[in-house]
Scaffold this active site. Structure first.
Site, PDB file in Angstrom:
ATOM      1  N   ASN A  52       0.822  -1.216   0.000  1.00  0.00           N
ATOM      2  CA  ASN A  52       0.000   0.000   0.000  1.00  0.00           C
ATOM      3  C   ASN A  52       0.856   1.266   0.000  1.00  0.00           C
ATOM      4  O   ASN A  52       0.379   2.356   0.284  1.00  0.00           O
ATOM      5  CB  ASN A  52      -0.945   0.012   1.206  1.00  0.00           C
ATOM      6  CG  ASN A  52      -0.184   0.120   2.515  1.00  0.00           C
ATOM      7  OD1 ASN A  52       1.048   0.127   2.531  1.00  0.00           O
ATOM      8  ND2 ASN A  52      -0.904   0.203   3.613  1.00  0.00           N
ATOM      9  N   HIS A 145      20.037  26.813   1.862  1.00  0.00           N
ATOM     10  CA  HIS A 145      19.761  27.829   0.833  1.00  0.00           C
ATOM     11  C   HIS A 145      19.815  29.233   1.430  1.00  0.00           C
ATOM     12  O   HIS A 145      20.357  30.154   0.827  1.00  0.00           O
ATOM     13  CB  HIS A 145      18.387  27.541   0.217  1.00  0.00           C
ATOM     14  CG  HIS A 145      17.952  28.578  -0.749  1.00  0.00           C
ATOM     15  ND1 HIS A 145      18.589  28.781  -1.948  1.00  0.00           N
ATOM     16  CD2 HIS A 145      16.943  29.488  -0.701  1.00  0.00           C
ATOM     17  CE1 HIS A 145      17.993  29.775  -2.597  1.00  0.00           C
ATOM     18  NE2 HIS A 145      16.987  30.212  -1.849  1.00  0.00           N
ATOM     19  N   ASP A 186      23.229  35.751  -8.031  1.00  0.00           N
ATOM     20  CA  ASP A 186      22.149  36.610  -7.526  1.00  0.00           C
ATOM     21  C   ASP A 186      22.569  37.198  -6.185  1.00  0.00           C
ATOM     22  O   ASP A 186      23.618  36.831  -5.636  1.00  0.00           O
ATOM     23  CB  ASP A 186      20.824  35.833  -7.384  1.00  0.00           C
ATOM     24  CG  ASP A 186      20.975  34.580  -6.524  1.00  0.00           C
ATOM     25  OD1 ASP A 186      21.794  34.600  -5.581  1.00  0.00           O
ATOM     26  OD2 ASP A 186      20.279  33.586  -6.785  1.00  0.00           O
ATOM     27  N   LYS A 209      19.409  39.486 -10.624  1.00  0.00           N
ATOM     28  CA  LYS A 209      18.538  38.504 -11.274  1.00  0.00           C
ATOM     29  C   LYS A 209      17.109  38.608 -10.748  1.00  0.00           C
ATOM     30  O   LYS A 209      16.891  38.898  -9.582  1.00  0.00           O
ATOM     31  CB  LYS A 209      19.099  37.101 -10.964  1.00  0.00           C
ATOM     32  CG  LYS A 209      18.251  35.951 -11.409  1.00  0.00           C
ATOM     33  CD  LYS A 209      18.844  34.619 -10.963  1.00  0.00           C
ATOM     34  CE  LYS A 209      18.213  34.115  -9.676  1.00  0.00           C
ATOM     35  NZ  LYS A 209      18.635  32.758  -9.289  1.00  0.00           N
ATOM     36  N   ASP A 235      27.340  28.832  -6.372  1.00  0.00           N
ATOM     37  CA  ASP A 235      25.936  28.903  -5.951  1.00  0.00           C
ATOM     38  C   ASP A 235      25.707  27.817  -4.905  1.00  0.00           C
ATOM     39  O   ASP A 235      26.562  26.934  -4.710  1.00  0.00           O
ATOM     40  CB  ASP A 235      25.015  28.703  -7.161  1.00  0.00           C
ATOM     41  CG  ASP A 235      23.702  29.484  -7.017  1.00  0.00           C
ATOM     42  OD1 ASP A 235      23.373  29.895  -5.896  1.00  0.00           O
ATOM     43  OD2 ASP A 235      23.009  29.658  -8.037  1.00  0.00           O
TER      44      ASP A 235
HETATM   45  C1  R5P Z   1      18.433  30.460  -6.206  1.00  0.00           C
HETATM   46  O1  R5P Z   1      18.119  31.359  -5.447  1.00  0.00           O
HETATM   47  C2  R5P Z   1      19.463  29.436  -5.865  1.00  0.00           C
HETATM   48  O2  R5P Z   1      20.583  30.001  -5.282  1.00  0.00           O
HETATM   49  C3  R5P Z   1      19.850  28.658  -7.103  1.00  0.00           C
HETATM   50  O3  R5P Z   1      20.387  29.543  -8.048  1.00  0.00           O
HETATM   51  C4  R5P Z   1      18.650  27.981  -7.655  1.00  0.00           C
HETATM   52  O4  R5P Z   1      18.067  27.202  -6.646  1.00  0.00           O
HETATM   53  C5  R5P Z   1      19.004  27.105  -8.815  1.00  0.00           C
HETATM   54  O5  R5P Z   1      17.819  26.617  -9.386  1.00  0.00           O
HETATM   55  P1  R5P Z   1      17.768  26.325 -10.935  1.00  0.00           P
HETATM   56  O6  R5P Z   1      18.977  25.514 -11.274  1.00  0.00           O
HETATM   57  O7  R5P Z   1      16.477  25.565 -11.149  1.00  0.00           O
HETATM   58  O8  R5P Z   1      17.744  27.645 -11.670  1.00  0.00           O
END
Ligand code: R5P
Length: 331
Positions: A52, A145, A186, A209, A235
């Site tokens: 299930n 994040h 960003d 951005k 990032d």
């Molecule tokens: C955005 O604020 C994060 O720092 C990353 O740039 C973002 O999560 C990346 O997502 P994607 O690859 O879908 O653009």
């Protein structure tokens, strides 16, 4: 009259919570690598699904009084990963574990950290509540994040950073990295980019951005100078690679020479791999917080590289277990 039995003092003093490391299904290679660094075996547990679709977790060894670390990253299928972790925490507590630390290399719901549209859940906080309700005594994670997601937890959180690993990687790829420019895609990543630029002794630039939807972003301007320079894009994660494509395109249009990319979490969802394969970059590196299957590496046109953060997690676990400082690992 019977004399109450008393354990000899040496026996009491020698009783210390044994270090026990277990893993869910989401990233067992990372868990195994952490155990190899620690010099302990990966604990035996079994996860199955009933017909299930309910999940059942079963530990196959005693956890009694143990200092238990459960490694589970929030990768696809994310909901199953979270559910399995909660069951593992709950089962460990029921089995009389002394302390349970949830080791979550990638806390994906950190992206849901604010109410940025009406009638939505701040899911990053909800998942934090659920983990604590399940019985997590501590959290060990990497590159949230947004750093303030840390505050969603009432239990102690050790928040590791992969920045040292990323900057050392850039330096190995480009020995004269100090002549390059670290580019933040960003405003949210400017602090991380600035720290890496300081480590490399390089320049710094940033993109203004605008995010239009989950999959669409629009760059408005590049602040700084990348003309004729090697550019290092950093990032927290790559998901669909939409942000990355826009960042690379604008850097190229402003005269960037070579482009290297390094992020903590390589999620590579949806069209990410096709986008990266077609991208005008030398390399895209991410750490092993998320398991990157060989099929994705092969499909990336030789672009993807994976950096190992298992030693960082192993050192943090050692320090948590022995009661030593974790912040010293950053210096
Ligand atoms: C955005 O604020 C994060 O720092 C990353 O740039 C973002 O999560 C990346 O997502 P994607 O690859 O879908 O653009």
């Amino acid at each position: 009259m019977s004399v109450p039995h008393r354990a000899p003092a040496e026996l009491l003093n020698s009783r210390r919570s044994p270090l026990l490391v277990f893993a869910g299904q989401s990233n067992r290679p990372l868990a195994q690598a952490i155990c190899d660094h620690l010099g302990v075996p990966l604990g035996r547990s079994k996860t199955e699904k009933f017909t299930n679709d309910n999940i059942i977790v079963h530990y196959e060894e005693s956890l009694r009084e143990g200092d238990v670390f459960i490694v589970q990253t929030f990768s696809n299928p994310v909901s199953d990963s979270i559910m399995e972790l909660m069951l593992m925490i709950d089962a460990a507590k029921s089995a009389s574990a002394g302390r349970v630390t949830a080791v979550i290399p990638y806390y994906s719901y950190a992206r849901s950290d604010k109410k940025d549209s009406p009638r939505i859940s701040i899911a990053g906080r909800l998942i934090a509540d659920l983990l604590q309700e399940a019985g997590a005594d501590r959290i060990l994670t990497m590159t949230l994040h947004a750093p303030q997601v840390h505050g969603f937890f009432k239990v102690p959180v050790d928040h590791l950073s992969a920045d040292l690993v990323l900057s050392e990687h850039f330096r190995q790829c480009v020995p004269d990295a100090h002549n390059g420019v670290v580019l933040a895609p960003d405003a949210g990543s400017i602090k991380r980019a600035s720290q890496i630029a300081r480590r490399l002794d390089s320049g710094l630039a940033m993109i203004d951005k605008e995010r239009l939807s989950d999959t669409e972003v629009r760059p408005r301007a590049l602040i700084g100078d990348v003309d004729g320079k090697t550019v290092f894009i950093v990032d927290d994660e790559i998901s669909t690679a939409g942000s990355l494509v826009e960042t690379v395109n604008i850097a190229r249009s402003m005269g960037a020479k070579d482009v290297y990319v390094a992020v903590t979490h390589g999620v590579y969802s949806g069209p990410a791999i096709q986008r990266i394969a077609a991208l005008d970059v030398t390399q895209v590196a991410s750490t092993n917080t998320v398991l990157v299957p060989d099929s994705k590496i092969q499909a990336s046109n030789g672009r993807l590289a994976v950096l190992d953060v298992a030693p960082l997690f192993a050192n943090a676990i050692t320090n948590i277990h022995t009661g030593a400082s974790v912040s010293t690992l950053f210096t």
